[in-house]
Design a protein around this motif. Sequence first.
Motif, PDB file in Angstrom:
ATOM      1  N   CYS A 147     -59.615  21.011  34.851  1.00 59.95           N
ATOM      2  CA  CYS A 147     -60.117  22.288  35.362  1.00 59.95           C
ATOM      3  C   CYS A 147     -59.271  22.846  36.499  1.00 59.95           C
ATOM      4  O   CYS A 147     -59.679  23.801  37.166  1.00 59.95           O
ATOM      5  N   ASP A 148     -58.111  22.293  36.719  1.00 58.50           N
ATOM      6  CA  ASP A 148     -57.208  22.793  37.749  1.00 58.50           C
ATOM      7  C   ASP A 148     -56.221  23.758  37.107  1.00 58.50           C
ATOM      8  O   ASP A 148     -55.386  23.346  36.287  1.00 58.50           O
ATOM      9  N   PRO A 149     -56.286  25.053  37.435  1.00 55.84           N
ATOM     10  CA  PRO A 149     -55.368  26.003  36.789  1.00 55.84           C
ATOM     11  C   PRO A 149     -53.905  25.710  37.067  1.00 55.84           C
ATOM     12  O   PRO A 149     -53.037  26.090  36.266  1.00 55.84           O
ATOM     13  N   ASP A 150     -53.608  25.037  38.166  1.00 57.83           N
ATOM     14  CA  ASP A 150     -52.213  24.683  38.442  1.00 57.83           C
ATOM     15  C   ASP A 150     -51.668  23.685  37.425  1.00 57.83           C
ATOM     16  O   ASP A 150     -50.450  23.553  37.271  1.00 57.83           O
ATOM     17  N   LEU A 151     -52.571  22.974  36.744  1.00 62.43           N
ATOM     18  CA  LEU A 151     -52.163  22.032  35.702  1.00 62.43           C
ATOM     19  C   LEU A 151     -52.328  22.636  34.312  1.00 62.43           C
ATOM     20  O   LEU A 151     -52.133  21.935  33.318  1.00 62.43           O
ATOM     21  N   VAL A 152     -52.673  23.905  34.232  1.00 57.86           N
ATOM     22  CA  VAL A 152     -52.779  24.732  33.031  1.00 57.86           C
ATOM     23  C   VAL A 152     -54.102  24.492  32.302  1.00 57.86           C
ATOM     24  O   VAL A 152     -54.357  23.388  31.802  1.00 57.86           O
ATOM     25  N   TRP A 153     -54.939  25.511  32.248  1.00 59.52           N
ATOM     26  CA  TRP A 153     -56.154  25.447  31.437  1.00 59.52           C
ATOM     27  C   TRP A 153     -55.775  25.549  29.974  1.00 59.52           C
ATOM     28  O   TRP A 153     -55.021  26.432  29.568  1.00 59.52           O
ATOM     29  N   THR A 154     -56.315  24.662  29.173  1.00 55.41           N
ATOM     30  CA  THR A 154     -55.981  24.655  27.747  1.00 55.41           C
ATOM     31  C   THR A 154     -57.183  24.900  26.854  1.00 55.41           C
ATOM     32  O   THR A 154     -57.028  25.032  25.639  1.00 55.41           O
ATOM     33  N   THR A 155     -58.377  24.914  27.414  1.00 54.20           N
ATOM     34  CA  THR A 155     -59.577  25.224  26.645  1.00 54.20           C
ATOM     35  C   THR A 155     -60.499  26.077  27.511  1.00 54.20           C
ATOM     36  O   THR A 155     -60.279  26.224  28.707  1.00 54.20           O
ATOM     37  N   ASP A 156     -61.534  26.647  26.889  1.00 53.09           N
ATOM     38  CA  ASP A 156     -62.528  27.395  27.653  1.00 53.09           C
ATOM     39  C   ASP A 156     -63.689  26.497  28.071  1.00 53.09           C
ATOM     40  O   ASP A 156     -64.715  26.970  28.551  1.00 53.09           O
ATOM     41  N   HIS A 157     -63.539  25.198  27.867  1.00 46.74           N
ATOM     42  CA  HIS A 157     -64.557  24.216  28.260  1.00 46.74           C
ATOM     43  C   HIS A 157     -63.848  23.049  28.946  1.00 46.74           C
ATOM     44  O   HIS A 157     -63.948  21.909  28.518  1.00 46.74           O
ATOM     45  N   CYS A 158     -63.169  23.381  30.033  1.00 43.26           N
ATOM     46  CA  CYS A 158     -62.308  22.392  30.684  1.00 43.26           C
ATOM     47  C   CYS A 158     -63.086  21.167  31.142  1.00 43.26           C
ATOM     48  O   CYS A 158     -62.525  20.072  31.241  1.00 43.26           O
ATOM     49  N   GLN A 159     -64.370  21.331  31.413  1.00 38.96           N
ATOM     50  CA  GLN A 159     -65.148  20.192  31.893  1.00 38.96           C
ATOM     51  C   GLN A 159     -65.489  19.204  30.787  1.00 38.96           C
ATOM     52  O   GLN A 159     -65.985  18.107  31.054  1.00 38.96           O
ATOM     53  N   ASN A 160     -65.207  19.569  29.527  1.00 37.85           N
ATOM     54  CA  ASN A 160     -65.502  18.657  28.414  1.00 37.85           C
ATOM     55  C   ASN A 160     -64.495  18.869  27.296  1.00 37.85           C
ATOM     56  O   ASN A 160     -64.787  19.489  26.272  1.00 37.85           O
ATOM     57  N   GLN A 161     -63.299  18.349  27.504  1.00 41.78           N
ATOM     58  CA  GLN A 161     -62.278  18.416  26.461  1.00 41.78           C
ATOM     59  C   GLN A 161     -61.689  17.031  26.253  1.00 41.78           C
ATOM     60  O   GLN A 161     -61.709  16.206  27.162  1.00 41.78           O
ATOM     61  N   ASP A 162     -61.165  16.792  25.074  1.00 43.90           N
ATOM     62  CA  ASP A 162     -60.807  15.425  24.703  1.00 43.90           C
ATOM     63  C   ASP A 162     -59.432  14.993  25.200  1.00 43.90           C
ATOM     64  O   ASP A 162     -59.039  13.850  24.984  1.00 43.90           O
ATOM     65  N   HIS A 163     -58.705  15.833  25.861  1.00 42.53           N
ATOM     66  CA  HIS A 163     -57.372  15.496  26.345  1.00 42.53           C
ATOM     67  C   HIS A 163     -57.151  16.164  27.697  1.00 42.53           C
ATOM     68  O   HIS A 163     -57.861  17.115  28.037  1.00 42.53           O
ATOM     69  N   PRO A 164     -56.196  15.661  28.458  1.00 40.36           N
ATOM     70  CA  PRO A 164     -55.320  14.520  28.212  1.00 40.36           C
ATOM     71  C   PRO A 164     -56.088  13.195  28.202  1.00 40.36           C
ATOM     72  O   PRO A 164     -57.086  13.039  28.887  1.00 40.36           O
ATOM     73  N   ARG A 165     -55.564  12.273  27.401  1.00 37.09           N
ATOM     74  CA  ARG A 165     -56.080  10.908  27.352  1.00 37.09           C
ATOM     75  C   ARG A 165     -55.083  10.030  28.105  1.00 37.09           C
ATOM     76  O   ARG A 165     -53.999   9.747  27.593  1.00 37.09           O
ATOM     77  N   VAL A 166     -55.457   9.608  29.294  1.00 36.62           N
ATOM     78  CA  VAL A 166     -54.528   8.911  30.189  1.00 36.62           C
ATOM     79  C   VAL A 166     -54.882   7.433  30.251  1.00 36.62           C
ATOM     80  O   VAL A 166     -56.025   7.065  30.536  1.00 36.62           O
ATOM     81  N   THR A 167     -53.889   6.593  29.977  1.00 36.59           N
ATOM     82  CA  THR A 167     -54.032   5.146  30.121  1.00 36.59           C
ATOM     83  C   THR A 167     -53.009   4.652  31.132  1.00 36.59           C
ATOM     84  O   THR A 167     -51.821   4.970  31.031  1.00 36.59           O
ATOM     85  N   VAL A 168     -53.481   3.890  32.122  1.00 33.61           N
ATOM     86  CA  VAL A 168     -52.560   3.183  33.013  1.00 33.61           C
ATOM     87  C   VAL A 168     -52.729   1.696  32.719  1.00 33.61           C
ATOM     88  O   VAL A 168     -53.844   1.187  32.630  1.00 33.61           O
ATOM     89  N   GLN A 169     -51.615   0.998  32.541  1.00 33.84           N
ATOM     90  CA  GLN A 169     -51.700  -0.405  32.140  1.00 33.84           C
ATOM     91  C   GLN A 169     -50.523  -1.197  32.694  1.00 33.84           C
ATOM     92  O   GLN A 169     -49.425  -0.679  32.885  1.00 33.84           O
ATOM     93  N   ASN A 170     -50.799  -2.468  32.997  1.00 35.76           N
ATOM     94  CA  ASN A 170     -49.767  -3.406  33.449  1.00 35.76           C
ATOM     95  C   ASN A 170     -49.011  -2.877  34.670  1.00 35.76           C
ATOM     96  O   ASN A 170     -47.789  -2.958  34.747  1.00 35.76           O
TER      97      ASN A 170
END
Length: 372
Positions: A147-170
């Motif tokens: 929901c941060d416009p500086d990171l670019v809005w990509t849907t009209d439902h920013c509070q519930n969208q399936d991406h980005p999917r971020v994994t941090v590991q190892n």
Amino acid sequence: MKKTALNYFKTVGYCFVILVSIACSKDNAEEGIEVHNPLENPQDGPPAGNPNGNSPIPVGAGTESVTNPDVVIGNGTPESCTCDAVVAAVAQGGKITFNCGPNPVTIVMDRPARVFNNANPDVVIDGGGLVTLSGGGTTRILYMNTCDPDLVWTTDHCQNQDHPRVTVQNITFADGHNMDTGSSGGGAAIWARGGRLKVVNCRFFNNRCVGTGPDVGGGAIRAFSQYNSLPIYVVNTTFGGGSIYGNSGSNGGAISSIGTSWTIINSLFSYNKAIGNGGNPAQSGTPGGGSGGAIYNDGNEMTLTILGSLIEQNEVNAYGSSIFFVSNNHTGDIRIDNSTIRNNIGGSWYPVYPSISMHDDTPIVVTNSTIQ
């Protein structure tokens, strides 16, 4: 997989004696706040995960494949692994790995790496068990916000969208620092809203966010609005693990969230502190905060599942020395299995189990576990 990852961190943490630290040259230390001294060698810290954790890992909760990475940070030398390279790689997204040489390396950031919503919908940051990202005691490390416009809005439902999917590991996150008191405060290592976040085989050391306030926190991680209310998986991960490695913030010394579910598996929380005081809402004459030594959950429909984990030696000034869990509409629930919660310090309002603050009518199921 679990034993391999655990032993890998033990190897890089205790056998190698050479640590290279690469710092971006920016000093943005703040005045008038608690002094934050970065760790001299984060790789010397305890290994990832609860050493006695043996709960099964469900499909989707384990590591992501980084075969054929989209971005490789570094060309084989420590000097090539810079914070600028990390920032650029995370902005591009995709599978990100590191080639910084055979020894442990600490990359000191001078600004957060930011996840852009219109880049690759999948972002996997894999440190290979050798990499520490450090905030240097001056900055947050990783920021994602649908929901941060500086990171670019990509849907009209920013509070519930399936991406980005971020994994941090190892990978290790150390010395993150965030003193914001507003809506984007907290989460000195990772601040996450929207999409999905997953944390596997990681370590969080000495991350600190603002120390007072009734509705801010998450020394290491602060999270909101996961897609379709699916849980954040935290697997085989350590928050703290020793007296100099603990994370701290006003609420939720390790993790803090609003309206977010968590599934925590085979992980260790120790020596984290909720350092605010006065609770939420703040008592008269106090700045507020001080709840959830390890874990702070607030909101409505949410679940907290803890499997195969150890939570000990966390500390609060207000409520919930291990766990603070308040569902405002009384719909949330807690499940604890195959875990140990003990020797957490301070606080009050423990209606059912020691160190866990929750409403009397919150459903809680405890199996094969010790809470004392």
